[in-house]
Design a protein around this motif. Structure first.
Motif, PDB file in Angstrom:
ATOM      1  N   ARG A  86      53.511  50.791  -2.515  1.00 47.96           N
ATOM      2  CA  ARG A  86      52.545  51.873  -2.742  1.00 47.96           C
ATOM      3  C   ARG A  86      51.338  51.372  -3.524  1.00 47.96           C
ATOM      4  NH1 ARG A  86      55.259  57.769  -3.141  1.00 47.96           N
ATOM      5  NH2 ARG A  86      56.922  57.484  -1.614  1.00 47.96           N
ATOM      6  N   HIS A  87      51.580  50.518  -4.498  1.00 45.20           N
ATOM      7  CA  HIS A  87      50.503  49.949  -5.308  1.00 45.20           C
ATOM      8  C   HIS A  87      49.544  49.138  -4.429  1.00 45.20           C
ATOM      9  CE1 HIS A  87      48.715  48.196  -8.993  1.00 45.20           C
ATOM     10  NE2 HIS A  87      48.623  47.083  -8.271  1.00 45.20           N
ATOM     11  N   LYS A  88      50.098  48.339  -3.538  1.00 45.37           N
ATOM     12  CA  LYS A  88      49.282  47.523  -2.633  1.00 45.37           C
ATOM     13  C   LYS A  88      48.376  48.412  -1.783  1.00 45.37           C
ATOM     14  CE  LYS A  88      49.705  44.174   1.168  1.00 45.37           C
ATOM     15  NZ  LYS A  88      50.657  43.493   2.076  1.00 45.37           N
ATOM     16  N   TYR A  89      48.902  49.517  -1.313  1.00 47.01           N
ATOM     17  CA  TYR A  89      48.123  50.441  -0.489  1.00 47.01           C
ATOM     18  C   TYR A  89      46.946  50.999  -1.282  1.00 47.01           C
ATOM     19  CZ  TYR A  89      47.107  54.175   2.844  1.00 47.01           C
ATOM     20  OH  TYR A  89      46.472  55.002   3.745  1.00 47.01           O
ATOM     21  N   VAL A  90      47.179  51.359  -2.542  1.00 46.37           N
ATOM     22  CA  VAL A  90      46.115  51.896  -3.391  1.00 46.37           C
ATOM     23  C   VAL A  90      45.042  50.843  -3.630  1.00 46.37           C
ATOM     24  CG1 VAL A  90      45.547  52.838  -5.664  1.00 46.37           C
ATOM     25  CG2 VAL A  90      47.631  53.581  -4.503  1.00 46.37           C
ATOM     26  N   GLU A  91      45.457  49.614  -3.902  1.00 48.37           N
ATOM     27  CA  GLU A  91      44.487  48.533  -4.119  1.00 48.37           C
ATOM     28  C   GLU A  91      43.595  48.334  -2.897  1.00 48.37           C
ATOM     29  OE1 GLU A  91      46.118  45.289  -7.267  1.00 48.37           O
ATOM     30  OE2 GLU A  91      47.044  45.209  -5.270  1.00 48.37           O
ATOM     31  N   GLU A  92      44.201  48.355  -1.719  1.00 50.45           N
ATOM     32  CA  GLU A  92      43.442  48.182  -0.480  1.00 50.45           C
ATOM     33  C   GLU A  92      42.465  49.340  -0.278  1.00 50.45           C
ATOM     34  OE1 GLU A  92      46.575  47.891   2.337  1.00 50.45           O
ATOM     35  OE2 GLU A  92      46.969  45.754   1.952  1.00 50.45           O
ATOM     36  N   PHE A  93      42.918  50.541  -0.606  1.00 48.34           N
ATOM     37  CA  PHE A  93      42.058  51.715  -0.476  1.00 48.34           C
ATOM     38  C   PHE A  93      40.862  51.626  -1.417  1.00 48.34           C
ATOM     39  CE2 PHE A  93      40.753  55.837  -2.146  1.00 48.34           C
ATOM     40  CZ  PHE A  93      40.363  56.484  -0.982  1.00 48.34           C
ATOM     41  N   ILE A  94      41.110  51.251  -2.661  1.00 44.64           N
ATOM     42  CA  ILE A  94      40.033  51.150  -3.651  1.00 44.64           C
ATOM     43  C   ILE A  94      39.010  50.102  -3.236  1.00 44.64           C
ATOM     44  CG2 ILE A  94      39.481  50.480  -6.030  1.00 44.64           C
ATOM     45  CD1 ILE A  94      42.145  51.772  -6.857  1.00 44.64           C
ATOM     46  N   ASP A  95      39.498  48.979  -2.759  1.00 48.59           N
ATOM     47  CA  ASP A  95      38.595  47.917  -2.296  1.00 48.59           C
ATOM     48  C   ASP A  95      37.726  48.417  -1.150  1.00 48.59           C
ATOM     49  OD1 ASP A  95      37.730  45.049  -2.180  1.00 48.59           O
ATOM     50  OD2 ASP A  95      38.650  45.181  -0.185  1.00 48.59           O
ATOM     51  N   ARG A  96      38.346  49.133  -0.230  1.00 49.22           N
ATOM     52  CA  ARG A  96      37.620  49.670   0.927  1.00 49.22           C
ATOM     53  C   ARG A  96      36.576  50.709   0.513  1.00 49.22           C
ATOM     54  NH1 ARG A  96      37.033  49.445   6.794  1.00 49.22           N
ATOM     55  NH2 ARG A  96      35.848  51.334   7.204  1.00 49.22           N
ATOM     56  N   ILE A  97      36.959  51.641  -0.326  1.00 48.70           N
ATOM     57  CA  ILE A  97      36.037  52.723  -0.677  1.00 48.70           C
ATOM     58  C   ILE A  97      34.873  52.210  -1.522  1.00 48.70           C
ATOM     59  CG2 ILE A  97      37.135  53.565  -2.822  1.00 48.70           C
ATOM     60  CD1 ILE A  97      36.620  56.416  -1.766  1.00 48.70           C
ATOM     61  N   ARG A  98      35.115  51.206  -2.352  1.00 46.31           N
ATOM     62  CA  ARG A  98      34.038  50.610  -3.147  1.00 46.31           C
ATOM     63  C   ARG A  98      33.023  49.936  -2.236  1.00 46.31           C
ATOM     64  NH1 ARG A  98      34.140  51.217  -8.267  1.00 46.31           N
ATOM     65  NH2 ARG A  98      36.043  51.379  -9.510  1.00 46.31           N
ATOM     66  N   LYS A  99      33.490  49.253  -1.205  1.00 48.73           N
ATOM     67  CA  LYS A  99      32.577  48.605  -0.254  1.00 48.73           C
ATOM     68  C   LYS A  99      31.768  49.636   0.511  1.00 48.73           C
ATOM     69  CE  LYS A  99      35.223  44.351   0.386  1.00 48.73           C
ATOM     70  NZ  LYS A  99      36.114  43.559   1.293  1.00 48.73           N
ATOM     71  N   GLU A 100      32.407  50.763   0.844  1.00 54.15           N
ATOM     72  CA  GLU A 100      31.680  51.821   1.550  1.00 54.15           C
ATOM     73  C   GLU A 100      30.637  52.466   0.642  1.00 54.15           C
ATOM     74  OE1 GLU A 100      34.091  54.637   3.593  1.00 54.15           O
ATOM     75  OE2 GLU A 100      35.231  53.112   4.704  1.00 54.15           O
ATOM     76  N   ILE A 101      30.961  52.629  -0.635  1.00 55.72           N
ATOM     77  CA  ILE A 101      30.000  53.201  -1.593  1.00 55.72           C
ATOM     78  C   ILE A 101      28.785  52.305  -1.713  1.00 55.72           C
ATOM     79  CG2 ILE A 101      29.616  53.653  -4.063  1.00 55.72           C
ATOM     80  CD1 ILE A 101      32.516  54.697  -4.156  1.00 55.72           C
ATOM     81  N   GLU A 102      29.016  50.990  -1.677  1.00 53.98           N
ATOM     82  CA  GLU A 102      27.922  50.012  -1.783  1.00 53.98           C
ATOM     83  C   GLU A 102      27.205  49.789  -0.449  1.00 53.98           C
ATOM     84  OE1 GLU A 102      26.757  48.670  -4.564  1.00 53.98           O
ATOM     85  OE2 GLU A 102      28.272  49.824  -5.698  1.00 53.98           O
ATOM     86  N   GLY A 103      27.723  50.430   0.615  1.00 48.29           N
ATOM     87  CA  GLY A 103      27.091  50.284   1.920  1.00 48.29           C
ATOM     88  C   GLY A 103      27.425  49.004   2.633  1.00 48.29           C
ATOM     89  N   GLU A 104      28.508  48.347   2.197  1.00 52.07           N
ATOM     90  CA  GLU A 104      28.893  47.069   2.801  1.00 52.07           C
ATOM     91  C   GLU A 104      29.641  47.251   4.117  1.00 52.07           C
ATOM     92  OE1 GLU A 104      30.843  44.346   0.092  1.00 52.07           O
ATOM     93  OE2 GLU A 104      29.782  45.222  -1.605  1.00 52.07           O
ATOM     94  N   LEU A 105      30.238  48.413   4.312  1.00 47.09           N
ATOM     95  CA  LEU A 105      30.997  48.692   5.534  1.00 47.09           C
ATOM     96  C   LEU A 105      30.506  49.992   6.167  1.00 47.09           C
ATOM     97  CD1 LEU A 105      34.632  47.893   4.338  1.00 47.09           C
ATOM     98  CD2 LEU A 105      33.288  46.563   5.961  1.00 47.09           C
TER      99      LEU A 105
END
Length: 204
Positions: free
Chosen positions: A185-204
């Protein structure tokens, strides 16, 4: 999840069903700590408890009753829902003549990881683990943003909450089974946070 798949004794099932109906009366609405949270914690407790060799009857009762005082805390009527919930559960179970009331009450009082007392029994440790597990993974992510929506908080504020609390929970598990579940579950959260941060920065 069907409780009957874990507990076969009719006497146990009767008192568990009574506790379920009693607990439901405390929740006026759904939310991050609504009765659906209680049902998920119950399911986690049964799966973990079966693997760890716990008293599933005590565990089921503690899970069903662990948050009954949470609505009172949310309204500012009490300071600690765990302690008040243990008192309410103790009165309810004693009224039914239940012999293991003390074990259930201790598990409820000790289920909060951020406040004493420390869980002393296997059942108390499993309840604490199950409660924490429901704050991690896909469900945990949904609950964080549900809570933020209820309180008008931003995505950035939610991400800060993940870092300050949610990502620390995997290291606070007591049982071997919960530790294994927490890693995934922790791994899933880490992956989600990484993804959403990139989207906030416009990287994805």
């Amino acid at each position: 999840m069907r409780i009957e798949d874990f507990i076969k004794d009719e006497k146990s099932l009767t008192i568990i069903k009574k506790a379920e109906e009693f607990a439901k009366n405390f929740f006026e609405r759904e939310g991050t700590h609504g009765f659906s949270h209680t049902e998920r914690v119950l399911a986690l407790c049964m799966h973990i408890g079966k693997k760890e060799g716990a008293d599933l009857e005590v565990l089921a009762l503690a899970a069903l009753l662990h948050d009954i005082a949470r609505p009172l805390e949310s309204k500012g009527k009490i300071e600690d829902h765990a302690k008040e919930g243990a008192k309410i559960a103790r009165r309810f179970l004693k009224g039914l003549g239940y012999e293991k009331t003390d074990q259930v009450a201790h598990a409820i009082e000790a289920h909060r990881f951020s406040k004493p007392p420390e869980p002393q029994t296997l059942e108390a440790k499993i309840l604490s683990d199950a409660d924490k597990l429901d704050a991690i993974g896909a469900i945990g992510i949904a609950r964080v943003f549900m809570y933020s929506g209820e309180h008008g908080r931003s995505i950035e504020y939610s991400l800060k909450h993940f870092e300050e609390k949610i990502l620390k929970l995997k290291d606070l598990m007591y049982t071997k089974t919960a530790k294994e579940m927490a890693l995934e579950r922790h791994k899933y959260v880490e992956e989600f946070i990484d993804r959403i941060r990139k989207e906030i920065e416009g990287e994805l």
